[in-house]
Each structure stands twice: as structure tokens, then as C-alpha cells.
Scaffold this motif. Structure first.
Motif, short mmCIF file in Angstrom:
data_model
loop_
_atom_site.label_atom_id
_atom_site.label_comp_id
_atom_site.label_asym_id
_atom_site.label_seq_id
_atom_site.Cartn_x
_atom_site.Cartn_y
_atom_site.Cartn_z
N SER A 1 30.86 41.16 117.86
CA SER A 1 32.05 41.97 118.46
C SER A 1 33.58 41.49 117.67
N LYS A 2 34.13 42.60 117.35
CA LYS A 2 35.66 42.15 116.79
C LYS A 2 35.85 41.47 118.00
N GLU A 3 36.00 41.37 119.10
CA GLU A 3 36.64 40.76 120.64
C GLU A 3 36.28 39.40 120.04
N SER B 1 38.73 35.53 119.33
CA SER B 1 38.40 34.95 120.26
C SER B 1 38.46 33.59 118.86
N ALA C 1 43.29 41.86 116.34
CA ALA C 1 42.44 42.56 116.98
C ALA C 1 43.33 43.74 117.73
#
Length: 190
Positions: free
Chosen positions: A13-15, A19, A73
Motif C-alpha cells: 500500500s501507499k501508506e 511509512s 503521501a
């Protein structure tokens, strides 16, 4: 992180992608502190200057990575932003490895004491104050140096030579290092 661009690997995922960049930044803070300690206690002025330069490079790239990850983000689906983040993280890892190699050099470098007519040679680092972060960093360096000297002594005691009379070394006995083996940009680091 590079595998994320190819839609492979553990990051899905992009998150998680952003992160992981932030995790790299926080890890570099402790590495930067370690390199500063070594630079402050290094007896060789040139090695200390090299370490200070690497620390500045790490701080610059870390700031860039923080900015790029914040922008990343907010930009869903931007391939160029993702590529920029990965490239910056790879550059940061290269500079960190350069810093660790410079710290290794500082730990074993010989220098002549200044202001003294004595020809006595000093090695590596000044002894820091006990019970400080500097003492723990120096202890790590002294332990690494001890392991390196043992490794070199074992290599020298190897009586096997090749046809040219050169000592054979086994490819499996890697020299001790402060840096763990990493694969960056498809290259293998010893």
C-alpha cells in the motif's frame, strides 16, 4: 521499496511505502549520532573531516527524503513521485554505507600525536568518558576492530598458496564489518 514500484515485495500500500521511508529517516538519526561520536573521538583529523562531511550528506538526504515522503503521501498514483522516493532512499543507503566505511577507517587509522616530539603512533579513537553514548559507540568500534584483527591473523596463518605463490582465501570468510551486508541497486556489498 524498489519492489513496490514493480508491485512486488512486502509493501502493498501507499501508506506502507511512505511509512518505510519514514522508518529509514528515523534509523538514520541513530547512525548519524554514531558517526558524530566517532568523528568527535577520532585522532586523525582527515578521517574526522570525512566523517563530518558524510554526516552532513546524510542529514541533507534525510531532509530530502522527509519532504519527498510527505509529498508522496499526498499524491496518490504518482509514479514519478514514487520513483523519486525510492531513488532518494537508495542514495541515503549508499551514503550511510560510505559513513560506516569511514568510521571503520577512523577506528584503525594510525596518526602521530601532535605537539609531541615522540614518534609513538596512536590508533583510531580517543577513549570517551565512561557510561556515555560515546563510550558505547567506542566499545562497538573496539569490538569490531578486535574481530577484524582476529580475522586478519587467521587469514595470514592460512598456508595454502596458488600457482603464483599467492595466499588463497576462502570466499565464505567475509571480513568483519560495522555494516551488515546489503543489496542496494542490484549491487552486492561485502
Amino acid at each position: 521499496m524498489a519492489q513496490y514500484l514493480k508491485r512486488k515485495g512486502p509493501i502493498h500500500s501507499k501508506e506502507a511505502f511512505v511509512s518505510s521511508a519514514k522508518t529509514i529517516v528515523s534509523s538514520c538519526q541513530s547512525i548519524t549520532q554514531f558517526l558524530k561520536v566517532i568523528a568527535d573521538h577520532c585522532l586523525d583529523k582527515h578521517c574526522a573531516a570525512d566523517l563530518a562531511l558524510v554526516v552532513e550528506q546524510i542529514l541533507t538526504i534525510t531532509n530530502q527524503l522527509t519532504i519527498i515522503s510527505s509529498v508522496n503521501a499526498l499524491t496518490p498514483g504518482s509514479k514519478s513521485s514514487d520513483e523519486s522516493l525510492v531513488k532518494n532512499a537508495q542514495n541515503l543507503l549508499q551514503i550511510v554505507l560510505k559513513g560506516v566505511r569511514a568510521a571503520e577507517t577512523a577506528c584503525i587509522k594510525l596518526s602521530v600525536p601532535t605537539g609531541d616530539s615522540s614518534l609513538e603512533m596512536w590508533q583510531g579513537l580517543r577513549q570517551p568518558e565512561p557510561n556515555t553514548n560515546a563510550a558505547r559507540a567506542a566499545a562497538l568500534c573496539f569490538q569490531w576492530k578486535k574481530n577484524l584483527l582476529i580475522h586478519r591473523a587467521l587469514e595470514i596463518s592460512n598456508p595454502e598458496t596458488d600457482d603464483l605463490g599467492l595466499r588463497k582465501t576462502s570466499p565464505s570468510s567475509a571480513e568483519p564489518s560495522l555494516a551488515p551486508p546489503l543489496h542496494v541497486l542490484g549491487q552486492q556489498n561485502k
